[in-house]
Design a protein around this motif. Structure first.
Motif, short mmCIF file in Angstrom:
data_model
loop_
_atom_site.label_atom_id
_atom_site.label_comp_id
_atom_site.label_asym_id
_atom_site.label_seq_id
_atom_site.Cartn_x
_atom_site.Cartn_y
_atom_site.Cartn_z
N MET A 178 -13.02 -37.40 46.40
CA MET A 178 -13.53 -36.17 46.97
C MET A 178 -14.50 -35.44 46.04
N PHE A 179 -14.12 -35.29 44.79
CA PHE A 179 -14.95 -34.51 43.87
C PHE A 179 -16.34 -35.12 43.67
N PRO A 180 -16.47 -36.46 43.51
CA PRO A 180 -17.84 -37.01 43.39
C PRO A 180 -18.71 -36.76 44.61
N LEU A 181 -18.09 -36.68 45.81
CA LEU A 181 -18.88 -36.43 47.01
C LEU A 181 -19.40 -35.00 47.07
N ALA A 182 -18.78 -34.10 46.31
CA ALA A 182 -19.17 -32.68 46.35
C ALA A 182 -20.22 -32.35 45.29
N TRP A 183 -21.00 -33.33 44.88
CA TRP A 183 -21.99 -33.10 43.83
C TRP A 183 -22.99 -32.00 44.17
N PRO A 184 -23.48 -31.89 45.41
CA PRO A 184 -24.40 -30.77 45.70
C PRO A 184 -23.75 -29.41 45.48
N ILE A 185 -22.47 -29.26 45.87
CA ILE A 185 -21.78 -27.99 45.64
C ILE A 185 -21.55 -27.78 44.15
N THR A 186 -21.23 -28.84 43.44
CA THR A 186 -21.03 -28.73 41.99
C THR A 186 -22.31 -28.27 41.30
N ALA A 187 -23.46 -28.78 41.75
CA ALA A 187 -24.73 -28.35 41.18
C ALA A 187 -24.96 -26.87 41.45
N THR A 188 -24.64 -26.42 42.66
CA THR A 188 -24.81 -25.02 43.00
C THR A 188 -23.90 -24.13 42.16
N VAL A 189 -22.62 -24.50 42.08
CA VAL A 189 -21.67 -23.72 41.28
C VAL A 189 -22.07 -23.73 39.81
N THR A 190 -22.57 -24.86 39.33
CA THR A 190 -23.00 -24.95 37.93
C THR A 190 -24.15 -23.99 37.65
N ILE A 191 -25.14 -23.95 38.54
CA ILE A 191 -26.27 -23.06 38.34
C ILE A 191 -25.83 -21.60 38.38
#
Length: 267
Positions: A178-191
């Motif tokens: 699940m977590f690898p599929l959420a990479w776009p959200i992870t990028a957003t949260v990271t920024i």
């Protein structure tokens, strides 16, 4: 015509940054004497070296990198785990829990700084990098959590079912599927988290009052403000230094950030 209008708006948007770079290469007298002129008569590159070495921004920069990196890592993992639970599981008290999260979202930082400081002091972490990281990253982070929850909610259940057939447990399903599929959200949260942690002022100020060597770049800006005078050119040079990592992170992750926003609009 639309292109010209957008070009004008882009120029207005980027002008303050260009002016800041110009001011960082001027003397304080030239800033006020020829402030609107973007081309310094005689560039003063020493402003950067003075801010970096003499004022101590090399140490402040390292502190900001450590604190921001730790905060981003903590918030991404916590928000992703909480969002996965809220998005994929139904349990008693789920709606009241989300309501409590939403309430904390509207609490100003000033209301929570005292209990956070007292708790960190009791843990013996008040004047440490770890203390600042926990102070910044251990809050509700409801916006990041809901971003993950919304993304995980729309993923097909077959992904988890296939993983369970292979003998995977909840944590393995989360971290490997699940977590690898959420990479776009992870990028957003990271920024968003990077911008928050890199630029935050109040909590690092309180946590480093007795340890000036632990100051971040945002807190270190106060060094240029004296009792009777302010070094505006040095402050401008320091501001440019502090903005460069923000620009670099956004350039690297901006495509994923745009993809996540586009995905949210489609939903």
């Amino acid at each position: 015509m639309v292109f010209v209008g957008l070009l004008v708006l882009a120029g207005l948007w980027i002008y303050p940054f260009i002016w800041l770079v110009s001011a960082s290469l001027k003397s304080s007298s030239e800033i006020f004497g020829r402030g609107l002129n973007l081309f310094p008569e005689d560039p003063v590159w020493e402003n950067y070296s003075q801010a970096w070495t003499e004022v101590g921004f090399d140490r402040y920069f390292l502190n900001s990198v450590l604190i921001t990196g730790g905060t981003v890592l903590l918030i991404v993992i916590r928000s992703a785990l909480a969002g996965y639970v809220l998005g994929r599981f139904d349990f008693i008290g789920k709606k009241p829990l989300i309501a409590v999260f939403l309430i904390t979202f509207f609490l100003p930082e000033g209301y929570t700084i005292i209990p956070i400081t007292q708790l960190t002091d009791q843990l013996g972490l008040l004047n440490t990098h770890l203390g600042v990281i926990l102070g910044l990253g251990a809050g509700g982070q409801i916006a990041s959590t809901l971003l993950y929850a919304g993304y995980f909610r729309q993923l097909p259940k077959e992904l988890e079912e296939c993983a369970r057939l292979d003998g995977a447990g909840h944590f393995r399903i989360f971290f490997q599927v699940m977590f690898p599929l959420a990479w776009p959200i992870t990028a957003t949260v990271t920024i968003l988290t990077f911008l928050f942690a890199w630029n935050t002022y109040l909590l690092p100020l309180v946590f480093t009052l007795s340890e000036p060597g632990l100051r971040t770049l945002a807190v270190g800006m106060t060094v240029f403000v004296g009792e009777y005078d302010t070094d505006w050119s040095g402050m401008a040079a320091a501001a440019v230094i502090s903005l460069l990592p923000v620009i670099a992170v956004f350039v690297v992750l901006q495509r994923k950030f745009v993809d996540s926003i586009a995905g949210a609009v489609k939903q």
